[in-house]
Scaffold this active site. Structure first.
Site, PDB file in Angstrom:
ATOM      1  N   LYS A  32     -34.288 -16.217 -44.650  1.00 40.01           N
ATOM      2  CA  LYS A  32     -34.528 -14.777 -44.826  1.00 40.01           C
ATOM      3  C   LYS A  32     -33.188 -14.077 -44.660  1.00 40.01           C
ATOM      4  O   LYS A  32     -32.900 -13.488 -43.618  1.00 40.01           O
ATOM      5  CB  LYS A  32     -35.467 -14.270 -43.721  1.00 40.01           C
ATOM      6  N   VAL A  75     -44.190 -15.257 -43.215  1.00 41.12           N
ATOM      7  CA  VAL A  75     -44.794 -16.409 -43.887  1.00 41.12           C
ATOM      8  C   VAL A  75     -45.368 -17.395 -42.877  1.00 41.12           C
ATOM      9  O   VAL A  75     -44.905 -17.483 -41.743  1.00 41.12           O
ATOM     10  CB  VAL A  75     -43.770 -17.126 -44.811  1.00 41.12           C
ATOM     11  N   ASP A 106     -46.160 -20.744 -38.036  1.00 45.82           N
ATOM     12  CA  ASP A 106     -47.396 -20.209 -37.472  1.00 45.82           C
ATOM     13  C   ASP A 106     -47.395 -18.700 -37.345  1.00 45.82           C
ATOM     14  O   ASP A 106     -46.355 -18.047 -37.382  1.00 45.82           O
ATOM     15  CB  ASP A 106     -47.613 -20.780 -36.069  1.00 45.82           C
ATOM     16  N   LYS A 148     -41.842 -25.745 -32.801  1.00 47.23           N
ATOM     17  CA  LYS A 148     -42.674 -26.750 -33.423  1.00 47.23           C
ATOM     18  C   LYS A 148     -42.616 -26.628 -34.949  1.00 47.23           C
ATOM     19  O   LYS A 148     -43.005 -27.519 -35.673  1.00 47.23           O
ATOM     20  CB  LYS A 148     -44.141 -26.546 -32.995  1.00 47.23           C
ATOM     21  N   GLU A 154     -34.408 -26.966 -39.431  1.00 50.52           N
ATOM     22  CA  GLU A 154     -35.175 -25.791 -39.001  1.00 50.52           C
ATOM     23  C   GLU A 154     -36.096 -25.328 -40.126  1.00 50.52           C
ATOM     24  O   GLU A 154     -35.789 -25.493 -41.304  1.00 50.52           O
ATOM     25  CB  GLU A 154     -34.190 -24.688 -38.588  1.00 50.52           C
ATOM     26  N   ASP A 155     -37.217 -24.746 -39.747  1.00 51.68           N
ATOM     27  CA  ASP A 155     -38.165 -24.253 -40.745  1.00 51.68           C
ATOM     28  C   ASP A 155     -37.641 -23.003 -41.445  1.00 51.68           C
ATOM     29  O   ASP A 155     -37.678 -22.888 -42.658  1.00 51.68           O
ATOM     30  CB  ASP A 155     -39.541 -23.974 -40.114  1.00 51.68           C
ATOM     31  N   ASP A 183     -34.039 -16.615 -39.537  1.00 54.08           N
ATOM     32  CA  ASP A 183     -34.402 -15.202 -39.614  1.00 54.08           C
ATOM     33  C   ASP A 183     -33.183 -14.398 -39.127  1.00 54.08           C
ATOM     34  O   ASP A 183     -32.229 -14.221 -39.890  1.00 54.08           O
ATOM     35  CB  ASP A 183     -35.650 -15.016 -38.742  1.00 54.08           C
TER      36      ASP A 183
HETATM   37  P1  IMP Z   1     -34.302 -16.441 -35.552  1.00 53.50           P
HETATM   38  O1  IMP Z   1     -33.734 -16.846 -34.230  1.00 53.50           O
HETATM   39  O2  IMP Z   1     -34.544 -14.945 -35.603  1.00 53.50           O
HETATM   40  O3  IMP Z   1     -33.525 -16.911 -36.734  1.00 53.50           O
HETATM   41  O4  IMP Z   1     -35.766 -16.990 -35.590  1.00 53.50           O
HETATM   42  C1  IMP Z   1     -36.124 -18.216 -36.036  1.00 53.50           C
HETATM   43  C2  IMP Z   1     -37.550 -18.497 -35.606  1.00 53.50           C
HETATM   44  O5  IMP Z   1     -38.408 -17.333 -35.740  1.00 53.50           O
HETATM   45  C3  IMP Z   1     -38.166 -19.539 -36.499  1.00 53.50           C
HETATM   46  O6  IMP Z   1     -37.907 -20.824 -36.041  1.00 53.50           O
HETATM   47  C4  IMP Z   1     -39.645 -19.184 -36.445  1.00 53.50           C
HETATM   48  O7  IMP Z   1     -40.234 -19.809 -35.339  1.00 53.50           O
HETATM   49  C5  IMP Z   1     -39.672 -17.693 -36.231  1.00 53.50           C
HETATM   50  N1  IMP Z   1     -39.940 -16.955 -37.493  1.00 53.50           N
HETATM   51  C6  IMP Z   1     -39.094 -16.143 -38.154  1.00 53.50           C
HETATM   52  N2  IMP Z   1     -39.651 -15.655 -39.264  1.00 53.50           N
HETATM   53  C7  IMP Z   1     -40.892 -16.189 -39.331  1.00 53.50           C
HETATM   54  C8  IMP Z   1     -41.978 -16.082 -40.294  1.00 53.50           C
HETATM   55  O8  IMP Z   1     -41.918 -15.391 -41.334  1.00 53.50           O
HETATM   56  N3  IMP Z   1     -43.090 -16.803 -40.002  1.00 53.50           N
HETATM   57  C9  IMP Z   1     -43.215 -17.576 -38.901  1.00 53.50           C
HETATM   58  N4  IMP Z   1     -42.236 -17.694 -37.991  1.00 53.50           N
HETATM   59  C10 IMP Z   1     -41.079 -17.022 -38.201  1.00 53.50           C
END
Ligand code: IMP
Length: 177
Positions: free
Chosen positions: A134, A156, A162, A47, A102-103, A106
């Protein structure tokens, strides 16, 4: 999984004003790049991306279709790097110019999975637009074509992001200390 005090108040890291300015800049770039596209499909990841996506798309002049994926999130019983698609998109991808929105990126696993799926479905092109990056946390490579801000390894919230479904409606990006 980050452990946080659920009563903590997020400290402003990126203000509403800075967000609005950067979103407008990204939209200008996207509009220019896709000016000749007759099938631009913006795909958001629910979301967290919703606030960013709405603001971004409202700036675009080029016609754009909209759809959403939802993936499994932190804390679900998934192996590290194993991403589950909870909700698939409804629109056909074959031949479309897909802009994935995407927001935050990570580890990169979520987007790597979705990017691979979109390519498998024969999108004409796939590009990624991420508000936050990040970089230091990356475990798999994902090319970010349009990037809002690079941030340190801090948790964050706000502007869609969230902590345990809270803080999404905060209009700025705040850090939890
Ligand atoms: P990835 O698959 O590890 O790149 O994760 C991406 C998802 O992790 C994002 O779409 C967020 O939902 C969540 N996420 C990663 N870091 C944060 C943060 O600092 N705050 C909130 N959600 C995060």
């Amino acid at each position: 999984m980050h452990e946080l005090d659920s009563k903590a108040t997020p400290r402003t890291m990126i203000s509403e004003q800075k967000l609005a300015q950067r979103v407008a800049e990204l939209a200008e770039e996207i509009d220019r790049d896709y000016a000749d596209s007759d099938r631009l499909l913006a795909v958001g990841v629910l979301k967290g991306s919703v606030f960013f996506m709405v603001d971004l798309l409202k700036h675009l002049q080029v016609p754009v279709a909209v759809d959403f994926f939802q993936t499994s999130s932190y804390g679900d019983s998934t192996e590290p790097g194993e991403v589950r698609i909870r909700k698939d998109i409804d629109l056909p991808v074959r031949g479309a110019d897909v802009l994935l929105i995407e927001d935050i990126v990570d580890t990169g696993y979520t987007l790597r999975t979705i990017l691979d799926l979109l390519r498998f479905r024969k999108a004409r092109s796939v590009r990624l637009c991420a508000l936050l990056d990040k970089t230091s946390r990356r475990e798999v490579e994902v090319p970010i074509h349009y990037r809002g801000f690079e941030i340190d390894d801090v948790f964050v919230v706000g502007y869609g992001l969230d902590y345990d479904e809270r803080y999404r409606n905060i209009p700025y990006i705040g850090r939890m200390d």
